[in-house]
Design an enzyme around this catalytic site. Structure first.
Site, short mmCIF file in Angstrom:
data_model
loop_
_atom_site.label_atom_id
_atom_site.label_comp_id
_atom_site.label_asym_id
_atom_site.label_seq_id
_atom_site.Cartn_x
_atom_site.Cartn_y
_atom_site.Cartn_z
N ASP A 143 0.46 3.70 1.78
CA ASP A 143 0.42 4.25 3.14
C ASP A 143 1.82 4.55 3.69
O ASP A 143 2.71 3.70 3.61
CB ASP A 143 -0.29 3.22 4.05
CG ASP A 143 -0.71 3.82 5.37
OD1 ASP A 143 0.18 4.30 6.12
OD2 ASP A 143 -1.91 3.82 5.68
N CYS A 192 0.84 -1.20 0.00
CA CYS A 192 0.00 0.00 0.00
C CYS A 192 0.88 1.25 0.00
O CYS A 192 2.00 1.25 0.50
CB CYS A 192 -0.90 -0.01 1.23
SG CYS A 192 -2.03 1.41 1.31
N ARG A 204 2.92 4.59 6.52
CA ARG A 204 3.33 3.81 7.69
C ARG A 204 3.91 2.45 7.32
O ARG A 204 4.33 1.70 8.18
CB ARG A 204 2.12 3.62 8.63
CG ARG A 204 1.58 4.93 9.18
CD ARG A 204 0.21 4.74 9.80
NE ARG A 204 -0.78 4.33 8.82
CZ ARG A 204 -2.05 4.07 9.11
NH1 ARG A 204 -2.47 4.15 10.36
NH2 ARG A 204 -2.90 3.72 8.17
ZN LIG Z 1 -3.41 1.08 3.00
#
Ligand SMILES: [Zn+2]
Length: 217
Positions: free
Chosen positions: A56, A54, A58
């Site tokens: 993302d 992803c 993080r």
């Molecule tokens: Zn994600």
């Protein structure tokens, strides 16, 4: 909390110049520790891992796997989705498998994925709904199982896992991958990353990549 300088090293007051400065310090530090690394990378890359994850912030693959530049070939998009006919991910997979000859492909989803949370609802977000439709299709295909989960956090976690299974299955139906699995033992893995603890777990994925496709006999 996101602006707490005791946690993060690039905060509201920092400029782009500070990033260049940080980069200089990092490259000097790494060169001192591993003098042969950057000269070797200048010649070629020989990663053994293709990571599909992803976007993302993080879940930065090289960081969470504690690896170095040159060790992971990467494709990331919102919610690590692999739609049929997506030229970007298909090109990455073909290049990684046929040219770089990676030994492992890892599809990694993560708990708390915003894309997955959005796909569990029917709120419209505009352009991104076309992308999220891939996840909503997985949601529909597994509606009974998801409906039986009363805890909304657990429901997100389960769709994260089902999406990883769908991604692994999709990769294992890819012609280049099938050939490399048969000829040189390429392995495809499903991971789930727990953003709350910084830990990766291996997801059990059915051996038959067609388990998510209804088969007429
Ligand atoms: Zn994600």
């Amino acid at each position: 909390m996101s602006n707490d300088p005791s946690i993060f090293r690039f905060t509201d007051g920092d400029t782009i110049d500070s990033l260049i400065h940080r980069n200089k310090e990092w490259s000097q530090r790494l060169s001192a520790l591993r003098p042969a690394l950057f000269p070797a990378l200048a010649n070629a890359q020989h990663p053994q891992i293709l990571w599909i994850g992803c976007s993302d912030s993080r879940v930065p693959e090289t960081t969470v796997l504690d690896l170095l530049p040159g060790e992971v070939f990467v494709h990331r998009n919102i919610a690590n989705i692999l739609p049929t006919g997506d030229l970007s991910s298909l090109s990455v997979i073909q290049y990684a498998v046929e040219v770089l000859q990676v030994k492992h492909i890892i599809v990694c989803g993560h708990y708390g994925c915003g894309g997955v949370m959005a796909a569990l609802g029917n709120k419209r977000y505009g352009l991104i709904d076309h992308w999220l439709q891939n996840l909503r299709d997985i949601r529909v295909a597994n509606k009974e199982e998801l409906a039986a989960i009363s805890d909304p956090v657990k429901r997100v976690e389960r769709l994260v896992e089902l999406n990883v299974v769908a991604g692994v299955n999709s990769i294992k139906r890819n012609e280049s991958v099938i050939e490399a699995m048969e000829e040189r033992g390429l392995e495809v893995h499903g991971f789930v990353y727990d953003v709350a603890h910084g830990t990766c777990g291996v997801l059990e994925v059915p051996a038959d990549p067609n388990t998510d496709v209804y088969c007429y006999k």
